[in-house]
Design an enzyme around this catalytic site. Structure first.
Site, PDB file in Angstrom:
ATOM      1  N   ARG A 112      47.096  27.565  40.986  1.00  0.00           N
ATOM      2  CA  ARG A 112      46.872  28.046  40.472  1.00  0.00           C
ATOM      3  C   ARG A 112      45.512  27.966  39.687  1.00  0.00           C
ATOM      4  NH1 ARG A 112      48.048  27.405  35.189  1.00  0.00           N
ATOM      5  NH2 ARG A 112      50.216  27.360  34.139  1.00  0.00           N
ATOM      6  N   GLU A 211      48.955  36.348  30.436  1.00  0.00           N
ATOM      7  CA  GLU A 211      48.831  35.003  29.436  1.00  0.00           C
ATOM      8  C   GLU A 211      47.345  34.611  29.301  1.00  0.00           C
ATOM      9  OE1 GLU A 211      51.453  31.908  29.655  1.00  0.00           O
ATOM     10  OE2 GLU A 211      50.404  30.127  28.771  1.00  0.00           O
ATOM     11  N   ARG A 215      44.181  34.715  36.405  1.00  0.00           N
ATOM     12  CA  ARG A 215      45.396  33.296  37.108  1.00  0.00           C
ATOM     13  C   ARG A 215      44.254  33.774  38.005  1.00  0.00           C
ATOM     14  NH1 ARG A 215      49.817  31.039  34.248  1.00  0.00           N
ATOM     15  NH2 ARG A 215      48.878  31.128  32.226  1.00  0.00           N
ATOM     16  N   CYS A 257      47.304  28.377  25.651  1.00  0.00           N
ATOM     17  CA  CYS A 257      48.245  27.011  25.851  1.00  0.00           C
ATOM     18  C   CYS A 257      48.263  26.278  25.824  1.00  0.00           C
ATOM     19  CB  CYS A 257      49.482  27.829  26.854  1.00  0.00           C
ATOM     20  SG  CYS A 257      51.432  26.686  26.385  1.00  0.00           S
ATOM     21  N   THR A 259      48.851  24.380  26.541  1.00  0.00           N
ATOM     22  CA  THR A 259      49.989  22.506  28.067  1.00  0.00           C
ATOM     23  C   THR A 259      48.623  23.434  29.645  1.00  0.00           C
ATOM     24  OG1 THR A 259      50.899  24.368  29.473  1.00  0.00           O
ATOM     25  CG2 THR A 259      51.736  23.262  27.918  1.00  0.00           C
ATOM     26  N   ARG A 266      47.603  24.789  37.785  1.00  0.00           N
ATOM     27  CA  ARG A 266      49.498  24.368  38.775  1.00  0.00           C
ATOM     28  C   ARG A 266      49.122  24.221  40.157  1.00  0.00           C
ATOM     29  NH1 ARG A 266      54.512  25.455  38.601  1.00  0.00           N
ATOM     30  NH2 ARG A 266      54.533  27.782  38.822  1.00  0.00           N
ATOM     31  N   ARG A 295      60.780  23.470  38.514  1.00  0.00           N
ATOM     32  CA  ARG A 295      61.001  24.976  37.534  1.00  0.00           C
ATOM     33  C   ARG A 295      61.694  25.569  38.895  1.00  0.00           C
ATOM     34  NH1 ARG A 295      55.461  27.871  35.398  1.00  0.00           N
ATOM     35  NH2 ARG A 295      54.821  26.494  34.377  1.00  0.00           N
ATOM     36  N   GLU A 300      58.526  29.774  36.107  1.00  0.00           N
ATOM     37  CA  GLU A 300      58.987  29.491  34.862  1.00  0.00           C
ATOM     38  C   GLU A 300      59.941  29.660  33.201  1.00  0.00           C
ATOM     39  OE1 GLU A 300      55.981  29.703  31.514  1.00  0.00           O
ATOM     40  OE2 GLU A 300      56.272  27.244  31.051  1.00  0.00           O
TER      41      GLU A 300
HETATM   42  P1  ADP Z   1      52.360  30.371  36.239  1.00  0.00           P
HETATM   43  O1  ADP Z   1      52.218  29.482  37.427  1.00  0.00           O
HETATM   44  O2  ADP Z   1      51.217  31.279  36.370  1.00  0.00           O
HETATM   45  O3  ADP Z   1      52.129  28.697  35.170  1.00  0.00           O
HETATM   46  P2  ADP Z   1      55.221  30.535  36.739  1.00  0.00           P
HETATM   47  O4  ADP Z   1      56.381  30.062  36.261  1.00  0.00           O
HETATM   48  O5  ADP Z   1      55.605  31.911  36.115  1.00  0.00           O
HETATM   49  O6  ADP Z   1      53.941  31.456  36.326  1.00  0.00           O
HETATM   50  O7  ADP Z   1      54.920  31.132  38.586  1.00  0.00           O
HETATM   51  C1  ADP Z   1      54.368  32.950  38.428  1.00  0.00           C
HETATM   52  C2  ADP Z   1      54.825  33.197  40.166  1.00  0.00           C
HETATM   53  O8  ADP Z   1      54.296  32.449  40.706  1.00  0.00           O
HETATM   54  C3  ADP Z   1      56.680  32.795  39.975  1.00  0.00           C
HETATM   55  O9  ADP Z   1      57.462  34.327  40.866  1.00  0.00           O
HETATM   56  C4  ADP Z   1      56.479  31.939  41.260  1.00  0.00           C
HETATM   57  O10 ADP Z   1      58.091  32.022  41.380  1.00  0.00           O
HETATM   58  C5  ADP Z   1      55.611  31.830  41.618  1.00  0.00           C
HETATM   59  N1  ADP Z   1      55.432  30.850  42.792  1.00  0.00           N
HETATM   60  C6  ADP Z   1      55.082  29.503  42.044  1.00  0.00           C
HETATM   61  N2  ADP Z   1      55.065  28.439  42.850  1.00  0.00           N
HETATM   62  C7  ADP Z   1      55.342  29.121  44.144  1.00  0.00           C
HETATM   63  C8  ADP Z   1      54.882  28.739  45.396  1.00  0.00           C
HETATM   64  N3  ADP Z   1      54.787  27.949  45.976  1.00  0.00           N
HETATM   65  N4  ADP Z   1      55.353  29.500  46.593  1.00  0.00           N
HETATM   66  C9  ADP Z   1      55.490  30.750  46.054  1.00  0.00           C
HETATM   67  N5  ADP Z   1      55.646  31.214  44.956  1.00  0.00           N
HETATM   68  C10 ADP Z   1      55.342  30.296  43.857  1.00  0.00           C
HETATM   69  N1  ARG Z   2      55.725  28.860  25.044  1.00  0.00           N
HETATM   70  C1  ARG Z   2      56.503  28.430  25.938  1.00  0.00           C
HETATM   71  C2  ARG Z   2      57.383  27.434  25.449  1.00  0.00           C
HETATM   72  O1  ARG Z   2      56.440  26.375  24.113  1.00  0.00           O
HETATM   73  C3  ARG Z   2      55.330  28.041  26.969  1.00  0.00           C
HETATM   74  C4  ARG Z   2      55.408  27.338  27.379  1.00  0.00           C
HETATM   75  C5  ARG Z   2      54.172  26.503  28.047  1.00  0.00           C
HETATM   76  N2  ARG Z   2      54.399  27.382  29.559  1.00  0.00           N
HETATM   77  C6  ARG Z   2      53.295  27.884  29.364  1.00  0.00           C
HETATM   78  N3  ARG Z   2      53.290  29.843  30.162  1.00  0.00           N
HETATM   79  N4  ARG Z   2      52.042  28.132  28.766  1.00  0.00           N
HETATM   80  O2  ARG Z   2      58.233  27.084  26.085  1.00  0.00           O
END
Ligand code: ADP
Ligand code: ARG
Length: 345
Positions: A112, A211, A215, A257, A259, A266, A295, A300
């Protein structure tokens, strides 16, 4: 506002870098959208267990509050004040043949990027009307996509709770009620203006006004990282032709954010490593070596289940898109080989 008192136990980058001097230097400053230091730090002050603890309200926040943001950015991305964002989204330069063609380890792949709309405040400083404008602009752009990217937009407003829960469980949709986002106003007027676009197969998706305003996501079952990346590169280029993205020469794509700055990318796999999971020191040694983040199964702040992890690149600024994915790929190859070795022990 007074200088916040953080408990000893606080490990966020906010507590690490918000000295009293910096606080005093920034406490009366604001951006053209009236975003203040109090708002920048609110999430980290209210959520002491934050890893980072700050958000930007607009592109200008990164300049006005630079004495704080720059240190956090340097630490998280190893990106100094003289570094400049670099980009290479050319999928032909990625070398990622499926590391698990038999499908024994990798369950799914997802890549993403975060994007926001040029000349708009970011989510923490946006008005309800502006957020709706963003939604209309993004929906108009994604509705132009053709072929395997073509799909439909599903606003959260009016979506049944059953469908919403199913989309979240299946990893397609963002969760609701994140306390880190709530603190900085990112959940304001919920669910107005939020929604998800996806193609028929749910291999291409766009989250709207979570956020970040966008995305943009490419995902599929199995470990074909190359195809997942190519689909994303193609889609991002087409969307940008209709909705210009918020961008800075130095920091790349601007996100709420710090990060997520730079590539805002990501790239992850869901991967089963049940044997390696018995030896977390070794597991973490490999993920540190390749600068990967671990994760849980629902993203997250979630837990892993049954030895399945979400493994992704941690750094997003100071590397190109190709480097972000290549680093994740190389690390995953190393993890699979360590998993095989520990199964034979
Ligand atoms: P972001 O990736 O936007 O930073 P999250 O960590 O919350 O946010 O992940 C968003 C969603 O994507 C979650 O439901 C997570 O389980 C799913 N996800 C992340 N990586 C994968 C993957 N490789 N395969 C399937 N689902 C994934
Ligand atoms: N603000 C949260 C923290 O400081 C998330 C930081 C990184 N993740 C994100 N989705 N931006 O723990």
């Amino acid at each position: 506002m007074n200088y916040p008192k953080f408990p000893e136990s606080c490990t966020s980058l906010l507590c690490k870098f918000l000295s009293e001097d910096i606080f005093n230097q920034l406490k009366d400053k604001k951006t053209a959208n009236n975003f203040t230091l109090a708002q920048v730090i609110k999430s980290g002050v209210e959520n002491i267990d934050s890893g980072i603890g700050v958000y930007a309200g607009d592109k200008e926040s990164y300049a006005v509050f630079a004495p704080l943001f720059d240190q956090i950015i340097a630490e998280y991305h190893s990106f100094t004040q003289v570094d400049v964002h670099k980009s290479n989204f050319n999928s032909a330069e990625l070398n990622a043949p499926n590391p698990d063609p038999e499908g024994k380890y990798i369950i799914s792949t997802r890549i993403r990027v975060g994007r926001n709309v040029a000349d708009m405040p970011l989510g923490p400083a946006i008005s309800n009307a502006q957020r709706n404008q963003v939604e209309s602009a993004v929906v108009a752009a994604v509705n132009l996509l053709e072929g395997d990217l073509a799909g439909s937009y599903y606003p959260l407003l009016g979506m049944s709770k059953v469908i919403q829960a199913q989309l979240i469980r299946d990893h397609f949709l963002f969760k609701e009620g994140d306390r880190f986002l709530a603190a900085v106003g990112l959940n304001a007027d919920w669910p107005a203006g939020r929604g998800i676009f996806h193609n028929k197969d749910k291999t291409f998706l766009v989250w709207v006004n979570e956020e970040d305003q966008m995305r943009i996501i490419s995902m599929q079952m199995g470990g074909d990282i190359q195809t997942t990346f190519t689909r994303l590169a193609n889609a991002v280029k087409q969307i940008e032709a209709t909705v210009p993205f918020l961008y800075s020469q130095r920091l790349g794509y601007i996100t709420s954010c710090p990060t997520n700055l730079g590539t805002a990318m990501r790239a992850s796999v869901h991967i089963a490593l049940p044997n390696l999971a018995q030896d977390m020191d070794r597991f973490k040694m490999i993920t540190d070596q390749y600068r990967l983040q671990i994760r849980g199964l629902h993203g997250e702040h979630s837990e892993s289940k049954g030895g399945v992890y979400d493994i992704s690149n941690r750094r997003r600024l100071g590397i190109t898109e190709v480097e972000a994915v290549q680093g994740m790929y190389d690390g995953v190859v190393a993890l699979i080989s360590a998993e095989k070795a520990s199964a034979n022990r």
